[in-house]
Design an enzyme around this catalytic site. Structure first.
Site, PDB file in Angstrom:
ATOM      1  CB  ALA A 115      -0.986  -0.100   1.099  1.00  0.00           C
ATOM      2  N   GLY A 121      -0.496  -4.759   0.595  1.00  0.00           N
ATOM      3  CA  GLY A 121      -1.693  -4.619  -0.266  1.00  0.00           C
ATOM      4  C   GLY A 121      -1.579  -5.214  -1.409  1.00  0.00           C
ATOM      5  CD  GLU A 162      -3.921  -6.871   2.562  1.00  0.00           C
ATOM      6  OE1 GLU A 162      -3.365  -5.750   2.351  1.00  0.00           O
ATOM      7  OE2 GLU A 162      -4.737  -6.986   3.636  1.00  0.00           O
ATOM      8  CD  GLU A 201       0.459  -5.850   5.076  1.00  0.00           C
ATOM      9  OE1 GLU A 201       0.992  -6.843   5.633  1.00  0.00           O
ATOM     10  OE2 GLU A 201      -0.254  -5.841   4.134  1.00  0.00           O
TER      11      GLU A 201
END
Ligand code: NAI
Length: 708
Positions: free
Chosen positions: A92, A135, A138, A158
């Site tokens: 992310a 991310g 994901e 993360e």
């Protein structure tokens, strides 16, 4: 959430808003981050957000638009998603998370976009090269199939910035990989290679040839078959005792950290609740982590390293001296390590010492270090030999007139350093950078013996210099900007973190260590045991306790420094180190210091220390130990700022994070000060009877006014 003034003061250099991505978001068409094309019956979506295709809000919006279009496109029967450039999606956008911390951003639309992808009626094939991390993984798991190149990596890192996966990772990963595997990946954050990922069920196929062609071929194979939504899979959602073992492991090896345990809790939800409820609870846990001090500190630490690379008065386009070869003077602990760091980066290096025996010892240590790397598989024999061949030991000056930088690492004696610099001034070419590895001495005094003080700079490496990342770059009064910029560039070439500081006894890091070490000594004199002092501080998160550190570096070394740097007027001096020194207890090297050492250099508590140094038997709390030692560090940090030895709080923090084992989840001493509150720190400093730094007084007053 608003930033209080102290945070903005302390973080004036900390990039809360570097966000070129957001600028792009405001000024350009969002869809330029994501493009799509149709190739026969396949739609190919390409994410193009250099350098690593971070999954920003703009990328998510781009994906939404592309999926909407391809879902409606009548020719398209399957969709391939790829990353442009060197990777799929590396995570992310951390800038956006920092903006949330700063109260100026909001959570990117992960769930709506990822759920829409998963609900796409056409098969979605995620084609991974480079990295699918955070991310990125994901996103990949929201697709129906994942294919990857053999050298790709996938992971949920993360936790390394104090977070858990917040875009469904803790719910989708156990459905693909299994509960224990997912919990391990989310709790420790390490990425895994494709063969493991395929075994675990995260990947469906490894593409040996061209990824795009392979993914399209795969798409043709699965076309027309019913799509498998990750959310609907449940064959691997089996309760396991592995979670208890993982929790215990986290408590041991990830002490004090909240995110690893939170990640395991979130993964466990996959077995105890529905997918939708799992997503909802994951979001709650994510938010709790996001607003934790640990996450703020870790994200700050992440950006801090970039911030220190930008020195306020050194423009980015400052001319650099090319460093193609180097000379090191002194083949001891530091000279050897610095030579290895240079050789590792491909820079040939001449190492000069005064005695053959010292050279032989130095080279033997270098060889032993490389052999260790070969044995552990970190280096091939050929690579190690190549590196050793770059290091030329010598007793004379031959070749020193050609090298681009000379780094002096002889004993810590001003007279000796002056003598060495006077000599190299006669030999070195005019454009050679002249650097000293001194850990405390006056760079200007050293520079003054040369005919070119503008070329002289301090490069303070940390021991072991081939491993430790920090280099304090000490600019003298006369050091010219290209020399500073060159030293910074060299640190980067050596894969180290250079932090520019000004000249002053002990510079930043060691200067701050002295009051910290003084408090540790006082505490032992007042009745705490060395092991209590060290344990309280390692419980706080320091990599090592101060007294074990003194024993490791040498009680004699600290004693010598104390003689040169007595406590400031009005403060009494501790006597513990002087007494240990007088008793011949020099630390690990003599088998005894604050501790006694067995043959494996394992510290053992030693009651003799009490007899030697204790003046009182007061019972002292761990809290007092931490406050006195850490606040002493902070108070001195403010003095360092006040005197301009460090120009920014972030410089101090990076020095402590990379060179002194300060826990990253507390952000560094100055960031931590801000978390505790400057008013409280000031009050305690006064209660302890110390002289508060003038900057701490004014900063704490302003902070107090701000709050009333
Ligand atoms: P060391 O005692 O291990 O090595 C010094 C070397 O310099 C010896 O091999 C000695 O023979 C050689 N030497 C002495 N005079 C010389 C001359 N005129 N020409 C050539 N070689 C000469 O010392 P160490 O620990 O490597 O320290 C070197 C410098 O690095 C000191 O300034 C020290 O303060 C600094 N430093 C040390 C750190 C440590 O943890 N040991 C950490 C950071 C800096």
């Amino acid at each position: 959430m608003t930033l209080d003034w102290t945070t903005s003061f302390l973080s004036d250099a900390f990039i809360l808003r570097p966000a070129h991505k957001s600028v792009k978001l405001e000024t350009t068409d969002m869809e330029t981050f994501v493009t799509y094309s149709v190739q026969g019956d396949i739609g190919v979506i390409t994410i193009d957000n250099p350098p690593v295709n971070a999954l920003s809000s703009a990328v998510l919006e781009g994906l939404r638009t592309a999926f909407d279009a391809l879902e409606k496109h009548t020719d398209v029967r399957a969709i391939v998603v790829m990353g442009s450039g060197r990777t799929f999606v590396a995570g992310a956008d951390i800038n956006e998370l920092a903006e949330i911390h700063a109260g100026i951003g909001q959570m990117p639309p992960f769930h709506p976009v990822l759920n829409a992808i998963e609900n796409c009626t056409k098969p979605v094939i995620m084609a991974i090269h480079g990295m699918a991390l955070g991310g990125g993984l994901e996103l990949a798991m929201a697709g129906h199939y994942r294919v990857a190149t053999p050298d790709a990596q996938v992971g949920q890192p993360e936790v390394k910035i104090g977070l858990i996966p917040g875009a469904g990772g803790t719910q989708r990963l156990p459905r693909l990989a299994g509960v224990a595997e997912a919990a391990e990946m989310c709790a420790f954050g390490d990425s895994i290679p494709t063969d493991v990922a395929k075994d675990w069920g995260i990947l469906d196929w490894i593409v040996k040839g061209d990824l795009r062609e392979g993914a399209i071929e795969f798409a043709h194979e699965v076309m027309g078959q019913p799509v498998w939504k990750t959310r609907d899979r449940d064959d691997k959602l089996i309760p396991t005792e592995a979670l208890a073992a993982l929790r215990a492991q986290c408590k041991r090896s990830r002490r004090n950290l909240i995110a690893p345990l939170a990640a395991i809790d979130a993964v466990e939800l996959a077995i105890t609740t529905s997918f939708d409820e799992g997503l909802r609870r994951e979001a709650e846990i994510f938010e709790r982590c996001l607003f934790s001090d640990q996450c703020k500190a870790l994200i700050y630490a992440f950006f801090a390293e970039r911030a220190v690379a930008k020195v306020p008065d050194i423009p980015k386009d400052t001319a650099l001296y090319a460093i193609r070869s180097a000379g090191v003077i002194g083949a001891g602990t530091m000279g050897g390590g610095i030579a290895m760091a240079l050789a590792n980066a491909g820079i040939p290096v001449r190492v000069k010492d005064t005695e053959q025996a010292a050279l032989d010892r130095g080279l033997a240590t270098i060889r032993k270090n490389y052999e260790r790397s070969v044995k552990s598989g970190r280096l091939t024999t050929a690579a190690a030999e190549e590196r050793i061949a770059r290091i030329s030991p010598q007793l004379g000056w031959e070749g020193f007139d050609q090298v681009d930088i000379i780094i002096e690492a002889v004993f810590e004696s001003m007279a000796l350093k002056k003598q060495v610099f006077a000599e190299i001034d006669k030999i070195a070419k005019r454009e050679c950078v002249l650097a000293s590895n001194t850990s405390t001495l006056d760079i200007d005094a050293i520079a003054a013996v040369t005919s070119r003080p503008e070329m002289v700079i301090g490069t303070h490496f940390f021991s072991p210099a081939n491993v430790m990342r920090l280099v304090e770059i000490v600019r003298g009064k006369a050091t010219e900007k290209p020399v500073i910029a060159t030293a910074m560039a060299l640190a980067k070439t050596l894969k180290k973190v250079g932090v520019v500081v000004r000249n002053g006894f002990g510079f930043v890091g060691n200067r701050m260590v002295f009051p910290y070490m003084n408090e540790a000594q006082f505490l032992v004199e007042e009745g705490a045991t060395p092991e209590q002092v060290d344990r309280a501080l390692t419980d706080f998160g320091m990599a090592m306790g101060p007294l074990a550190m003194a024993d490791m570096s040498g009680i004699d070394v600290f004693w010598r420094i104390e003689q040169e740097f007595p406590p400031r007027t009005g403060t009494k001096a501790p006597e513990a180190i002087a007494k240990l020194y007088a008793a011949g207890r020099y630390g690990q090297k003599t088998g005894a210091g604050f501790y006694r050492y067995d043959e494996n250099r394992k510290p053992v508590p030693d009651p003799d220390v009490f007899k030697l140094v204790q003046k009182d038997t007061r019972s002292i709390s761990d809290e007092e130990i931490v406050e006195r030692c850490i606040y002493a560090l902070i108070n001195e940090g403010f003095k360092v700022l006040e005197e301009g030895i460090a120009s920014r709080a972030v410089d101090i923090d990076v020095i402590y994070l990379t060179g002194y084992g300060f826990p990253a989840y507390r952000g560094g001493p100055m960031f931590y000060a801000d978390l505790v509150g400057l008013k409280k720190i000031h009050a305690r400093v006064v209660e302890f009877g110390w002289t508060p730094a003038a900057l701490l007084i004014s900063a704490s007053r302003l902070a107090a006014n701000e709050r009333t």
